[in-house]
Design a protein around this motif. Structure first.
Motif, mmCIF file in Angstrom:
data_model
loop_
_atom_site.group_PDB
_atom_site.id
_atom_site.type_symbol
_atom_site.label_atom_id
_atom_site.label_comp_id
_atom_site.label_asym_id
_atom_site.label_seq_id
_atom_site.Cartn_x
_atom_site.Cartn_y
_atom_site.Cartn_z
ATOM 1 N N ALA A 113 0.821 -1.206 0.000
ATOM 2 C CA ALA A 113 0.000 0.000 0.000
ATOM 3 C C ALA A 113 0.854 1.254 0.000
ATOM 4 N N LEU A 114 1.880 1.281 0.859
ATOM 5 C CA LEU A 114 2.711 2.469 0.975
ATOM 6 C C LEU A 114 3.487 2.727 -0.310
ATOM 7 N N GLU A 115 4.064 1.680 -0.875
ATOM 8 C CA GLU A 115 4.872 1.850 -2.085
ATOM 9 C C GLU A 115 4.034 2.252 -3.287
ATOM 10 N N ALA A 116 2.720 1.964 -3.236
ATOM 11 C CA ALA A 116 1.832 2.371 -4.323
ATOM 12 C C ALA A 116 1.210 3.741 -4.076
ATOM 13 N N GLY A 117 1.638 4.400 -3.009
ATOM 14 C CA GLY A 117 1.125 5.729 -2.724
ATOM 15 C C GLY A 117 -0.193 5.753 -1.982
ATOM 16 N N GLY A 118 -0.594 4.613 -1.423
ATOM 17 C CA GLY A 118 -1.852 4.553 -0.691
ATOM 18 C C GLY A 118 -1.676 4.806 0.788
ATOM 19 N N VAL A 119 -2.783 4.806 1.501
ATOM 20 C CA VAL A 119 -2.758 4.966 2.952
ATOM 21 C C VAL A 119 -2.537 3.600 3.582
ATOM 22 N N SER A 120 -1.537 3.509 4.438
ATOM 23 C CA SER A 120 -1.141 2.241 5.045
ATOM 24 C C SER A 120 -1.353 2.328 6.552
ATOM 25 N N VAL A 121 -2.398 1.675 7.034
ATOM 26 C CA VAL A 121 -2.812 1.808 8.428
ATOM 27 C C VAL A 121 -2.397 0.575 9.229
ATOM 28 N N GLY A 122 -1.891 0.807 10.426
ATOM 29 C CA GLY A 122 -1.560 -0.280 11.339
ATOM 30 C C GLY A 122 -2.256 -0.077 12.664
ATOM 31 N N LEU A 123 -3.079 -1.042 13.062
ATOM 32 C CA LEU A 123 -3.759 -1.005 14.357
ATOM 33 C C LEU A 123 -3.078 -2.030 15.255
#
Length: 252
Positions: A113-123
């Motif tokens: 997600a991060l490398e594709a420019g998206g939002v990368s959420v960790g809970l």
């Protein structure tokens, strides 16, 4: 009111349950140790704080998909590569990727997600043996309580992609299934990734649970199965199978 009864907010105490001091007296007392911060009433405030922090952080997240799977999956495993592709595909489709923020499958999905420019959420969750959030998380929250964390997953995800994992992964699958089956959440796709891993479970559900009439045949349709990362993304971001009407609705 007699000396054997005392009202404390919504609580009524009588007889031997009456405390020798009032709430204000205990609050203003300078004596005693710090054990009170570990009491159940104090924990309620911590729980409340976790919900407030979670809602405040994620309220403007936008559409997201939860991705679950084992923290023990090594980076050389094909499932890790598949999770990277799924995270990438979700970002390209305009969805945030929401994981537990740990290593393994969670790290892989966050990475994609991060490398594709998206939002990368960790809970994340506080565990005696767990590490910090993985480095690919762009928006992270650490929770003390599993149930508060689960609410965030279910409230801010529009569907789940579930990859091979252990008890924690199974817990998320069956909780989501229960909520969809009982219509607590609607139009919520649950995608199982990895036919070889999940087929024995699906066989047991059909041959044991369905055959024993513990579930209905329509309940099995709530689970979708694939080996294709792009299909997993498409299924998870679609409307999902519609659960059958409740018995009460059928009778009305």
């Amino acid at each position: 009111m007699s000396k054997q009864a005392r009202t404390q907010g919504p609580v009524i105490r009588r007889h031997d349950q009456v405390l020798p001091t009032t709430t204000d007296q205990r609050l203003l007392s300078s004596k005693g140790d710090g054990e009170w911060v570990h009491s159940d009433p104090w924990r309620v405030l911590r729980i409340q704080a976790e919900f407030v922090e979670g809602f405040g952080t994620l309220a403007e997240l936008g559409p997201g998909i939860g991705v679950f799977g084992s923290a023990r999956t090594p980076r050389r495993d094909p499932m890790y590569a598949a999770a990277v592709e799924i995270g990438r595909g979700l970002a390209q489709a305009g969805y945030a990727t929401i994981t537990g923020g740990g290593p393994g499958i969670m790290e892989a999905a966050n990475k994609g997600a991060l490398e594709a420019g998206g939002v990368s959420v960790g809970l994340g969750i506080e565990l005696p043996f767990e590490q910090a959030l993985n480095k690919y998380v762009s928006l992270g929250i650490n929770f003390r309580y599993f149930f508060a964390r689960k609410v965030m997953f279910l409230k801010y995800s529009q569907g789940f992609v579930v990859m091979p994992g252990g008890f924690g992964t199974f817990d998320e699958v069956f909780e989501a299934l229960t909520l969809v089956q009982t219509r607590k959440v609607t139009s919520f796709p649950i995608v199982l990734f990895g036919r070889a891993f999940w087929t024995p479970l699906l066989d047991w559900l059909e041959d044991g649970v369905l055959a024993g009439e513990y579930i209905a045949s329509a309940d099995l349709s709530l689970l979708q199965l694939t080996d294709d990362p792009q299909e997993a993304v498409a299924l998870a971001t679609g409307p999902g199978p519609q659960p059958r009407p409740s018995a009460a609705r059928q009778m009305s």
